[in-house]
Design a protein around this motif. Structure first.
Motif, short mmCIF file in Angstrom:
data_model
loop_
_atom_site.label_atom_id
_atom_site.label_comp_id
_atom_site.label_asym_id
_atom_site.label_seq_id
_atom_site.Cartn_x
_atom_site.Cartn_y
_atom_site.Cartn_z
N TYR A 54 -59.14 -19.87 -16.29
CA TYR A 54 -59.35 -21.01 -17.19
C TYR A 54 -59.95 -22.22 -16.48
O TYR A 54 -60.38 -23.19 -17.12
CB TYR A 54 -58.04 -21.39 -17.88
N ILE A 55 -60.00 -22.17 -15.16
CA ILE A 55 -60.71 -23.23 -14.43
C ILE A 55 -62.20 -23.15 -14.78
O ILE A 55 -62.85 -24.17 -15.09
CB ILE A 55 -60.50 -23.07 -12.91
N TRP A 56 -62.74 -21.94 -14.75
CA TRP A 56 -64.17 -21.76 -15.04
C TRP A 56 -64.46 -22.03 -16.52
O TRP A 56 -65.51 -22.58 -16.85
CB TRP A 56 -64.60 -20.33 -14.67
N MET A 57 -63.51 -21.67 -17.38
CA MET A 57 -63.71 -21.97 -18.80
C MET A 57 -63.76 -23.48 -19.03
O MET A 57 -64.57 -23.99 -19.83
CB MET A 57 -62.57 -21.35 -19.63
N VAL A 115 -52.64 -30.77 -32.81
CA VAL A 115 -52.41 -29.56 -33.60
C VAL A 115 -53.71 -28.85 -33.93
O VAL A 115 -53.72 -27.68 -34.33
CB VAL A 115 -51.65 -29.88 -34.91
N TRP A 116 -54.88 -29.57 -33.83
CA TRP A 116 -56.18 -28.98 -34.14
C TRP A 116 -56.79 -28.32 -32.90
O TRP A 116 -57.91 -27.80 -32.98
CB TRP A 116 -57.14 -30.06 -34.68
N SER A 117 -56.02 -28.32 -31.81
CA SER A 117 -56.52 -27.72 -30.57
C SER A 117 -56.20 -26.22 -30.53
O SER A 117 -55.16 -25.77 -31.03
CB SER A 117 -55.89 -28.41 -29.36
N ALA A 118 -57.08 -25.46 -29.89
CA ALA A 118 -56.83 -24.02 -29.70
C ALA A 118 -55.68 -23.78 -28.74
O ALA A 118 -55.11 -22.68 -28.69
CB ALA A 118 -58.10 -23.33 -29.20
N ILE A 119 -55.32 -24.79 -27.97
CA ILE A 119 -54.23 -24.65 -26.99
C ILE A 119 -52.88 -24.89 -27.65
O ILE A 119 -51.84 -24.45 -27.13
CB ILE A 119 -54.45 -25.62 -25.81
N PRO A 169 -67.32 -31.18 -27.98
CA PRO A 169 -67.04 -30.82 -29.38
C PRO A 169 -68.11 -29.93 -29.99
O PRO A 169 -67.86 -29.25 -30.99
CB PRO A 169 -66.96 -32.16 -30.09
N GLU A 170 -69.31 -29.92 -29.41
CA GLU A 170 -70.36 -29.07 -29.95
C GLU A 170 -70.04 -27.58 -29.72
O GLU A 170 -70.61 -26.71 -30.37
CB GLU A 170 -71.71 -29.41 -29.30
N LEU A 171 -69.10 -27.34 -28.79
CA LEU A 171 -68.72 -25.94 -28.48
C LEU A 171 -67.33 -25.61 -29.05
O LEU A 171 -66.60 -24.78 -28.51
CB LEU A 171 -68.71 -25.72 -26.95
N TYR A 176 -62.53 -22.18 -29.48
CA TYR A 176 -61.45 -21.45 -30.17
C TYR A 176 -61.46 -19.96 -29.83
O TYR A 176 -60.43 -19.37 -29.51
CB TYR A 176 -61.56 -21.66 -31.68
N ILE A 177 -62.64 -19.35 -29.93
CA ILE A 177 -62.70 -17.90 -29.72
C ILE A 177 -62.50 -17.52 -28.26
O ILE A 177 -62.27 -16.36 -27.95
CB ILE A 177 -64.02 -17.32 -30.25
N SER A 178 -62.57 -18.49 -27.36
CA SER A 178 -62.33 -18.21 -25.94
C SER A 178 -60.88 -18.48 -25.54
O SER A 178 -60.29 -17.75 -24.74
CB SER A 178 -63.26 -19.07 -25.07
N VAL A 179 -60.28 -19.53 -26.10
CA VAL A 179 -58.94 -19.94 -25.68
C VAL A 179 -57.85 -19.15 -26.38
O VAL A 179 -56.87 -18.70 -25.76
CB VAL A 179 -58.74 -21.45 -25.93
#
Length: 460
Positions: A54-57, A115-119, A169-171, A176-179
């Protein structure tokens, strides 16, 4: 085991050895603590590897705070196993492990939209890790903390507070699909660990059950063997007690006659008879003790050529004196041409003493008992004939069974253990002879014993 199974086993052993390197010897004293310590080290190393990805992410998504927090996680999770080499409590270290992960997750959630975060869903992993790595109590405490954290984030969203979003935010979709799949990986990791623990626990339980079953079977066999030994000891005691009755009874009867007004010659004779009965008793005791010391389950029979007529005369003389108490006359009739047989003198004596004593015991007063020796079909036959009530037909088939109580009772209140005739049968058969019962012509009992004659003859 095949080659692949061997390789797998060797690989598992190498991993176990590497993990045990981080564990202080004090933790090996308690199996539960050791299991927790090994699980703690594994969790630290695996979580450190997981956090490094997740460092690289964070770099890719422009999340600078995430880079620092993941570095903090990686370094913290790598350092923690080193503390397992000390005497520090594994429970304390486990809670520090959960604290590092919890701080990182909460901060990352806060600076990526709440709460809107993928984490945000990752918060549920905090109490689960605590339950897995530490214990149930820590799981409950961290569960309460995580619940409060989720409520706080929810409350912020409810009142319309927008938390900062520090990643690009553009990503957002890519974010979401990565985290989120990472959460799935954590859940799978936890599930696999629990499955592995359960499998090992079942394996240990199965192995323990197998060992317990083997121990139970061993104890059962030992118990059976012990019962057998105790039974043999009890049998030896019963046999010895029974067979000592006759010589001791003879000694007692002869001792009473010595105190009476008799001449010197008779006293000398009684003394000789007492000495002979004592020797017989001592020989019997020695024989039984030798048998017990040798661990034998059967009698120590020693067959040698003996003059049966001479032995019968020696047996009758002391018993004859004891029979006078019931005014019973004991007579010996020898009609043999050959009285030589290969027998054990001690057990032949016991056989005849038992038969003659029984005849006296079951005969009324003022009767006669005949002991007759004859040659029949190359066999020496000894008959003990009394003038008592005889044996009723219903009891004949039970005569030589152990502890049998017959309908006929001793005529003067003598004791009867029901063991004598079974011992007679045993002794006779072990010397190659046979014993049986016939109704006497006088109406009494006739017990007969037959032994094979030796080729040579004995001249009286």
């Amino acid at each position: 085991m095949d080659i692949f199974g061997t390789r797998k086993l060797n690989k598992v052993m190498k991993i176990e050895s590497a993990i045990d390197f981080f564990i202080h010897p004090v933790h090996f004293e308690n199996p539960n603590v050791l299991r927790r310590a090994r699980l703690f080290v594994r969790a630290c190393l695996l979580t450190s590897f997981f956090s490094s990805s997740y460092i690289w992410m964070s770099v890719i998504f422009g999340y600078e705070r995430g880079v620092y927090l993941m570095l903090f996680n990686v370094i913290g999770f790598l350092l923690l196993p080193l503390y397992a080499k000390t005497k520090v409590s594994i429970v304390l270290l486990g809670n520090v492990y959960v604290l590092i992960g919890a701080v990182a997750i909460v901060i990352l959630t806060y600076y990526s939209g709440g709460v809107w975060s993928a984490i945000y869903p990752w918060i549920i992993s905090i109490p689960v890790l605590a339950l897995l790595v530490v214990n149930k109590s820590s799981g409950i405490i961290w569960g309460a903390i995580s619940f409060l954290a989720m409520l706080w984030f929810g409350y912020k969203a409810y009142i319309g507070v927008e938390l900062p979003v520090e990643y690009n935010p553009e990503l957002r979709v890519e974010w979401y699909i990565s985290v989120l799949p990472g959460l799935l990986l954590i859940v799978l990791f936890i599930a696999f660990v629990f499955e592995s623990i359960q499998a090992k626990a079942l394996e240990v339980l199965e192995r323990n059950n197998k060992e317990l079953k083997e121990q139970k079977e061993t104890i059962l066999l030992q118990s059976i063997e012990l019962e057998k030994v105790v039974g043999e000891k009890d049998n030896i005691i019963r046999v010895l007690a029974h067979d000592l009755k006759s010589p001791l009874s003879n000694i007692q009867s002869l001792a009473k006659f010595i105190n009476q007004d008799i001449d010197l010659e008779q006293k000398k004779l009684f003394v000789q008879l007492i000495e002979r009965s004592s020797v017989n008793a001592q020989n019997l005791v020695n024989r039984v003790l030798e048998m017990d010391a040798a661990g034998q389950s059967d009698l120590n029979i020693q067959l040698v050529p003996v003059n049966t007529v001479s032995i019968i005369r020696n047996i009758i003389q002391p018993i004859k004196e004891g029979a006078k108490a019931k005014n019973i006359v004991l007579l010996f009739e020898d009609h043999t041409e050959n009285a030589l047989c290969d027998l054990d003198e001690i057990y032949l004596t016991l056989i005849l003493e038992n038969l003659i004593s029984n005849a006296i015991k079951f005969s009324p007063e003022n009767k006669k008992i005949h002991v007759v020796s004859t040659n029949e079909d190359n066999m020496l036959v000894i008959s003990v004939i009394d003038e008592g009530p005889g044996i009723v037909e219903e009891d004949v088939n039970m005569l030589f069974k152990k502890f049998t109580k017959l309908r006929s009772r001793p005529t003067a209140g003598e004791s009867s253990a029901g063991l004598g005739l079974s011992l007679v049968k045993r002794y006779v058969e072990m010397m190659g002879g046979r014993v049986w019962y016939e109704d006497a012509k006088t109406g009494g009992a006739n017990f007969r014993v037959a032994f094979q004659l030796s080729p040579s003859k004995v001249i009286d």
